[in-house]
Scaffold this motif. Sequence first.
Motif, PDB file in Angstrom:
ATOM      1  N   VAL A  66       0.867  -1.178   0.000  1.00 17.65           N
ATOM      2  CA  VAL A  66       0.000   0.000   0.000  1.00 17.65           C
ATOM      3  C   VAL A  66       0.905   1.230   0.000  1.00 17.65           C
ATOM      4  CG1 VAL A  66      -1.732   1.281   1.311  1.00 17.65           C
ATOM      5  CG2 VAL A  66      -1.839  -1.219   1.225  1.00 17.65           C
ATOM      6  N   ARG A  68       1.099   5.729  -0.811  1.00 20.56           N
ATOM      7  CA  ARG A  68       0.352   6.981  -0.988  1.00 20.56           C
ATOM      8  C   ARG A  68       0.077   7.215  -2.470  1.00 20.56           C
ATOM      9  NH1 ARG A  68      -3.500   9.938   0.068  1.00 20.56           N
ATOM     10  NH2 ARG A  68      -3.226  12.162  -0.079  1.00 20.56           N
ATOM     11  N   GLU A  71      -2.840   5.143  -3.359  1.00 11.64           N
ATOM     12  CA  GLU A  71      -4.069   5.703  -2.793  1.00 11.64           C
ATOM     13  C   GLU A  71      -4.597   6.856  -3.635  1.00 11.64           C
ATOM     14  OE1 GLU A  71      -3.001   6.755   1.188  1.00 11.64           O
ATOM     15  OE2 GLU A  71      -3.292   4.713   1.941  1.00 11.64           O
ATOM     16  N   HIS A 121      -7.729  14.164   2.812  1.00 14.20           N
ATOM     17  CA  HIS A 121      -7.751  12.785   2.333  1.00 14.20           C
ATOM     18  C   HIS A 121      -9.118  12.505   1.734  1.00 14.20           C
ATOM     19  CE1 HIS A 121      -4.061  12.065   4.553  1.00 14.20           C
ATOM     20  NE2 HIS A 121      -4.634  12.557   5.623  1.00 14.20           N
ATOM     21  N   ARG A 191     -10.460   8.655   7.791  1.00 12.49           N
ATOM     22  CA  ARG A 191      -9.939   7.512   7.019  1.00 12.49           C
ATOM     23  C   ARG A 191      -9.958   6.265   7.864  1.00 12.49           C
ATOM     24  NH1 ARG A 191      -4.709   9.000   3.705  1.00 12.49           N
ATOM     25  NH2 ARG A 191      -4.280   6.971   4.494  1.00 12.49           N
TER      26      ARG A 191
END
Length: 192
Positions: A66, A68, A71, A121, A191
């Motif tokens: 995972v 950023r 994402e 976010h 989040r």
Amino acid sequence: MTPGRFSRSEWLTIPNAITVARMLLLVPIAHLLITDQLPILTAVLLAIFGMTDWVDGYIARRFNQVSRVGEILDPIADRVGVAAIAIVLVTSHYLPDWIAYCIVLTDLALAAVYLLFRARHRPPVSPLGKTRTAVLMAGLPLTVFGRIPGLEAIAIVGVLFASLGAILHAITGLTYAWAIYTQSRTGTDQRA
């Protein structure tokens, strides 16, 4: 790592490569839809497009990749891809116009809310959001499979799934907009 820049390990991952490949699939898919050629290949490419959305997330979580970059990149690939495919299917008269309007306007409104409230976010993906994506990712290839001679009835199922997916898309967009608004009012990060 320099502020504002991503390290090599942030962007050079298998899930990110799959996401980029998904975005690149849009070129042949759009070409095949516009030229109305090879409906079997087009439907298969659309199915691969949809499956890679699940595959990249699974690999990212399973192998701790995972990032950023992922994402940010993954939802962009999803939204741009689904909107582009819906627009091409609408302009090719395989889907009703309102489906593309619903998808595109929801995404534009959500982007405006995101910018307006300066969200730090994006909201976490909800079960409704996952359902919406699955329904849309099933409906789009089914619509194209229905272009194959003898399988026209499948197009009806595809249009029904795409219609339901578009409605769920609008509802999901509202829930995400509300989450962004709530986050901006409370100053909390929601989040997962």
